[in-house]
Motif scaffolding. Structure first.
Motif, mmCIF file in Angstrom:
data_model
loop_
_atom_site.group_PDB
_atom_site.id
_atom_site.type_symbol
_atom_site.label_atom_id
_atom_site.label_comp_id
_atom_site.label_asym_id
_atom_site.label_seq_id
_atom_site.Cartn_x
_atom_site.Cartn_y
_atom_site.Cartn_z
ATOM 1 N N ASN A 54 0.814 -1.214 0.000
ATOM 2 C CA ASN A 54 0.000 0.000 0.000
ATOM 3 C C ASN A 54 0.848 1.266 0.000
ATOM 4 O OD1 ASN A 54 1.003 0.209 2.566
ATOM 5 N ND2 ASN A 54 -0.985 0.137 3.617
ATOM 6 N N GLY A 55 2.161 1.090 -0.062
ATOM 7 C CA GLY A 55 3.070 2.228 -0.106
ATOM 8 C C GLY A 55 3.323 2.892 1.233
ATOM 9 N N GLY A 56 2.750 2.356 2.289
ATOM 10 C CA GLY A 56 2.836 3.016 3.575
ATOM 11 C C GLY A 56 4.125 2.777 4.344
ATOM 12 N N ARG A 67 19.015 9.954 -0.310
ATOM 13 C CA ARG A 67 19.295 10.264 -1.724
ATOM 14 C C ARG A 67 18.308 9.601 -2.663
ATOM 15 N NH1 ARG A 67 23.822 8.536 -4.051
ATOM 16 N NH2 ARG A 67 24.038 6.695 -2.711
ATOM 17 N N PHE A 68 17.852 8.397 -2.322
ATOM 18 C CA PHE A 68 16.939 7.638 -3.166
ATOM 19 C C PHE A 68 15.544 7.630 -2.537
ATOM 20 C CE2 PHE A 68 20.173 4.527 -5.294
ATOM 21 C CZ PHE A 68 20.957 5.607 -5.656
ATOM 22 N N THR A 69 14.533 7.586 -3.390
ATOM 23 C CA THR A 69 13.149 7.494 -2.936
ATOM 24 C C THR A 69 12.417 6.418 -3.721
ATOM 25 O OG1 THR A 69 13.101 9.857 -2.375
ATOM 26 C CG2 THR A 69 10.988 8.717 -2.570
ATOM 27 N N ILE A 70 11.860 5.460 -3.006
ATOM 28 C CA ILE A 70 11.063 4.406 -3.642
ATOM 29 C C ILE A 70 9.590 4.781 -3.531
ATOM 30 C CG2 ILE A 70 10.919 2.999 -1.537
ATOM 31 C CD1 ILE A 70 11.079 0.504 -3.340
ATOM 32 N N SER A 71 8.851 4.510 -4.599
ATOM 33 C CA SER A 71 7.419 4.794 -4.585
ATOM 34 C C SER A 71 6.728 3.834 -5.551
ATOM 35 C CB SER A 71 7.136 6.247 -4.964
ATOM 36 O OG SER A 71 7.577 6.527 -6.279
ATOM 37 N N ARG A 72 5.409 3.848 -5.526
ATOM 38 C CA ARG A 72 4.669 2.960 -6.411
ATOM 39 C C ARG A 72 3.333 3.586 -6.757
ATOM 40 N NH1 ARG A 72 4.119 -2.494 -3.319
ATOM 41 N NH2 ARG A 72 2.847 -3.067 -5.139
ATOM 42 N N ASP A 73 2.826 3.206 -7.907
ATOM 43 C CA ASP A 73 1.496 3.612 -8.349
ATOM 44 C C ASP A 73 0.751 2.344 -8.731
ATOM 45 O OD1 ASP A 73 -0.799 4.525 -9.597
ATOM 46 O OD2 ASP A 73 0.219 6.083 -10.745
ATOM 47 N N THR A 78 3.068 0.085 -11.469
ATOM 48 C CA THR A 78 4.440 0.513 -11.667
ATOM 49 C C THR A 78 5.118 0.879 -10.346
ATOM 50 O OG1 THR A 78 3.888 1.347 -13.870
ATOM 51 C CG2 THR A 78 5.941 2.116 -12.911
ATOM 52 N N LEU A 79 6.359 0.463 -10.248
ATOM 53 C CA LEU A 79 7.244 0.781 -9.129
ATOM 54 C C LEU A 79 8.286 1.776 -9.616
ATOM 55 C CD1 LEU A 79 8.331 -0.093 -6.219
ATOM 56 C CD2 LEU A 79 9.801 -1.677 -7.487
ATOM 57 N N TYR A 80 8.691 2.691 -8.733
ATOM 58 C CA TYR A 80 9.651 3.720 -9.111
ATOM 59 C C TYR A 80 10.816 3.779 -8.140
ATOM 60 C CZ TYR A 80 5.617 5.359 -11.792
ATOM 61 O OH TYR A 80 4.540 5.438 -12.643
ATOM 62 N N LEU A 81 11.926 4.297 -8.642
ATOM 63 C CA LEU A 81 13.067 4.618 -7.792
ATOM 64 C C LEU A 81 13.659 5.931 -8.299
ATOM 65 C CD1 LEU A 81 14.821 3.626 -5.397
ATOM 66 C CD2 LEU A 81 16.428 2.755 -7.110
ATOM 67 N N GLN A 82 13.509 6.973 -7.511
ATOM 68 C CA GLN A 82 14.112 8.254 -7.848
ATOM 69 C C GLN A 82 15.467 8.338 -7.171
ATOM 70 O OE1 GLN A 82 13.175 10.659 -9.994
ATOM 71 N NE2 GLN A 82 15.098 11.705 -9.514
ATOM 72 N N MET A 83 16.502 8.560 -7.961
ATOM 73 C CA MET A 83 17.869 8.573 -7.445
ATOM 74 C C MET A 83 18.466 9.962 -7.639
ATOM 75 S SD MET A 83 19.152 4.890 -8.912
ATOM 76 C CE MET A 83 19.007 5.412 -10.619
#
Length: 122
Positions: A54-56, A67-73, A78-83
């Motif tokens: 649930n992304g929580g 530095r990195f942020t993981i998230s999902r929609d 889709t899963l994301y990784l912002q670096m």
């Protein structure tokens, strides 16, 4: 059968940013906890970050925390990784993974993507 496909890798200079995506096909995206791993040349694959279905809840390796942020929609499967603030030591093949629990996805994921290369120049 669940399939995971990463995209967004590439070449970036030190201090730059890059965003990775991992698209899931098959199964229900909201049905799995997910994670990112990476493997640098000559090294073992290592855990980078994980996120609950649930992304929580998120966890990060100390080396990427802040530095990195993981998230999902889940609506986009889709899963994301912002670096951000990338360093040469972040150079690796990055893999997304999925499993039924956070403990499993951080240790022995059930499903793996094929990986995407990230190269950070000094």
């Amino acid at each position: 059968q669940v399939q995971l496909v990463e995209s967004g890798g590439g070449f970036v200079q030190t201090g730059g940013s890059l965003g990775l995506s991992c698209a899931q096909s098959g199964g229900t995206d909201g049905g799995y906890d997910k994670a990112w791993f990476r493997q640098a040349p000559g090294k073992e694959r290592e855990f980078v970050a994980s996120i609950s279905r649930n992304g929580g809840t998120t966890y990060y390796a100390d080396s990427v925390k802040g530095r990195f942020t993981i998230s999902r929609d889940n609506s986009q499967n889709t899963l994301y990784l912002q670096m951000n603030s990338l360093k040469p030591e972040d150079t690796a093949i990055y893999y997304c993974a999925a499993a039924n629990t956070l403990i499993l996805v951080m240790s022995t994921p059930r499903f793996w993507g094929q990986g995407t290369q990230v190269t950070v120049s000094s």
